[in-house]
Motif scaffolding. Structure first.
Motif, mmCIF file in Angstrom:
data_model
loop_
_atom_site.group_PDB
_atom_site.id
_atom_site.type_symbol
_atom_site.label_atom_id
_atom_site.label_comp_id
_atom_site.label_asym_id
_atom_site.label_seq_id
_atom_site.Cartn_x
_atom_site.Cartn_y
_atom_site.Cartn_z
ATOM 1 N N ARG A 213 39.650 41.143 40.910
ATOM 2 C CA ARG A 213 38.222 41.383 40.676
ATOM 3 C C ARG A 213 37.444 40.985 41.919
ATOM 4 O O ARG A 213 37.731 39.962 42.548
ATOM 5 N N HIS A 215 33.711 39.911 43.262
ATOM 6 C CA HIS A 215 32.475 39.314 42.747
ATOM 7 C C HIS A 215 31.425 39.278 43.855
ATOM 8 O O HIS A 215 31.692 38.775 44.957
ATOM 9 N N LYS A 217 27.316 38.225 44.718
ATOM 10 C CA LYS A 217 26.147 37.465 44.282
ATOM 11 C C LYS A 217 24.920 37.929 45.061
ATOM 12 O O LYS A 217 25.023 38.330 46.225
ATOM 13 N N LEU A 235 28.137 45.011 46.043
ATOM 14 C CA LEU A 235 29.408 45.311 45.389
ATOM 15 C C LEU A 235 29.758 46.788 45.530
ATOM 16 O O LEU A 235 30.898 47.143 45.845
ATOM 17 N N ARG A 314 24.503 38.817 39.715
ATOM 18 C CA ARG A 314 25.953 38.916 39.883
ATOM 19 C C ARG A 314 26.425 40.319 39.523
ATOM 20 O O ARG A 314 25.840 40.973 38.659
ATOM 21 N N SER A 316 30.446 42.573 39.356
ATOM 22 C CA SER A 316 31.889 42.469 39.561
ATOM 23 C C SER A 316 32.552 43.831 39.409
ATOM 24 O O SER A 316 32.008 44.739 38.772
ATOM 25 N N GLU A 346 39.101 37.575 43.382
ATOM 26 C CA GLU A 346 39.810 36.799 42.360
ATOM 27 C C GLU A 346 41.003 37.619 41.871
ATOM 28 O O GLU A 346 40.838 38.768 41.451
#
Length: 444
Positions: A213, A215, A217, A235, A314, A316, A346
């Motif tokens: 994943r 991520h 911010k 993202l 956020r 993802s 992650e």
């Protein structure tokens, strides 16, 4: 009540019984969503398998890793117990299917146009049924294989095998004592060259699983404002870079051996510096083979926000990455360069690639069984772009192959049926698989 006349009826031939067994399994919904709360679970199918084994005197153990997530293991003693045992494994779970997209209901097990239709028809309740048909035939006729055969019908393969093969390998490894080799799914299927020749692809390698994943911010804010720190934008840019990227070509030993065999059979000139040119001429299986000459990374899911006019802080994304043998760490570095320093990575799941050689007595036995049933067969090694329960069982020191034999119609796009709409298996292919497995498992 069973009458004497009924009990005197001859047992069905395994090539006939396999159709009924496969049909029964297809009608059991074992959908695996990846979430225990919403997955159908495998217990009903596991109980069915255990009952069919018990009917012919084979004792098995049914093991739940979580409520409803059931596995079945049994051992068929061989005549030479000093030889290493062969593990034969197949999973009982299937990926979800939307009935509105199908020509038939995905859990109907409908027999139509010479095919059995249903989710799991080739992935992999066909093989589950073939093995069950062979073992039931042996028990009825007094056949004993040369070596011990360990059967494992597993849960959860479609979501990484945590509740299935990994559970068995970690918590019940004693059930696999003495197992030195294994066969499972996605190998032994045919690719038609011409009317008299068929390649049969035996899986000797598979790519690693590197699910991750991303991520991002940012600064939350109102959707109507000018905003230069948007997590969704950051993202999306990272995901787009990954999705468009083509990783470098790397030809492994398995893929090189496959391409050399195919080039000879098809009369294709193989340029070592441009294997994609040869692969492009393989028709429907080019998708399978094309994914085995490089690492791959495909975005599959996005998540961000909770209201249309709120810029979230956020965001993802899930990326399905598959690495070639020995390439997992390199792939991680390549991904880090692609996403940049501000995106966190992650790992959701990481399982190693596998590769073994295309030689030895087991390979010879596979090849002999195929040629005996199809004189035009030419077995060749290949790498699977996905992953199977072999990743778990290989941790026990077991040498793993993909060998679930099917002779397929020349015009069937086999690879498109995996996790696809209108999944189906040819009945004569099922029956061919039973005959090959019967020959192979008796003497391997």
């Amino acid at each position: 009540m069973t009458s004497n006349a009924d009990s005197a009826l001859p047992a069905p031939a395994p090539t006939d019984e396999v159709v009924d067994l496969c049909r029964d399994l297809l009608r059991i919904d074992t959908t695996n969503t990846g979430d225990n709360a919403t997955s159908a679970g495998e217990r009903h199918a596991a109980e069915y398998v255990a009952a069919k084994l018990a009917e012919v005197g084979v004792e098995s153990v049914l093991l739940e890793s979580a409520p409803g997530r059931a596995n079945v293991v049994a051992r068929i003693p061989g005549t030479e117990p000093s030889r290493g045992a062969l593990l034969v494994h197949g999973h009982l779970d299937v990926v979800p299917a939307d009935a509105d997209e199908w020509s038939v209901h995905p859990f109907s097990g409908e027999l139509r146009d010479g095919y059995l239709w249903g989710r799991g028809a080739i992935d992999m309740k066909d093989f589950d049924a073939m093995v069950l048909a062979v073992v039931r035939h042996w028990q009825r006729t007094g056949v004993r294989p040369t070596r011990d055969i360990v059967l494992a019908y597993t849960a959860d393969e479609e979501a990484g095998s945590e509740y299935g093969a990994h559970f068995l390998a970690h918590r019940h490894r004693e059930l696999f004592d003495g197992c030195t080799e294994a066969i499972g799914e996605v190998g032994g299927f045919s690719y038609t060259v011409d009317d008299s020749r068929r390649l049969y692809l035996i899986e000797t390698a598979q790519k690693g699983i590197d699910w991750l994943r991303l991520h991002a911010k940012g600064r939350p804010g109102h959707g109507s404002m000018v905003h230069d720190d948007n997590a969704v934008t950051a993202l999306a840019e990272a995901v787009a870079r990954i999705g468009r990227h083509r990783f470098p070509v790397v030809v492994t030993d398995t893929v090189r051996a496959f391409l050399e065999e195919v080039s000879e059979v098809l009369g294709i000139e193989l340029d070592p510096d441009d294997p994609e040119a040869a692969i492009a001429k393989l028709g429907p299986i080019s998708n399978i083979i094309g994914a085995t000459i490089r690492n791959t990374a495909n975005p599959t899911r996005l998540a961000a926000g909770y209201k249309d006019n709120v810029i979230p802080g956020r965001a993802s994304a899930t990326i399905d990455c598959r690495s070639l043998p020995g390439q997992s760490e390199l792939l991680e570095r390549q991904l880090r360069e692609l996403v940049g320093p501000d995106i966190a990575i992650e790992y959701v799941q990481r399982q190693p690639a596998l590769e073994t050689t295309f030689d030895g007595d087991l390979v010879a036995a596979m090849s002999a069984a195929l040629v005996a049933e199809d004189p035009g067969a030419r077995p060749v090694p290949y790498m699977l772009s996905g992953g199977t329960d072999a990743k778990a069982f290989s941790q026990l020191g077991i040498r793993c192959f993909g060998f679930a034999p099917l002779r397929l119609p020349a015009d069937l796009n086999f690879s498109a049926l995996f996790h696809g709409i209108d999944e189906r298996v040819p009945v004569d292919g099922l029956q061919f698989g039973v005959r090959v497995l019967d020959r192979f498992l008796r003497t391997c």
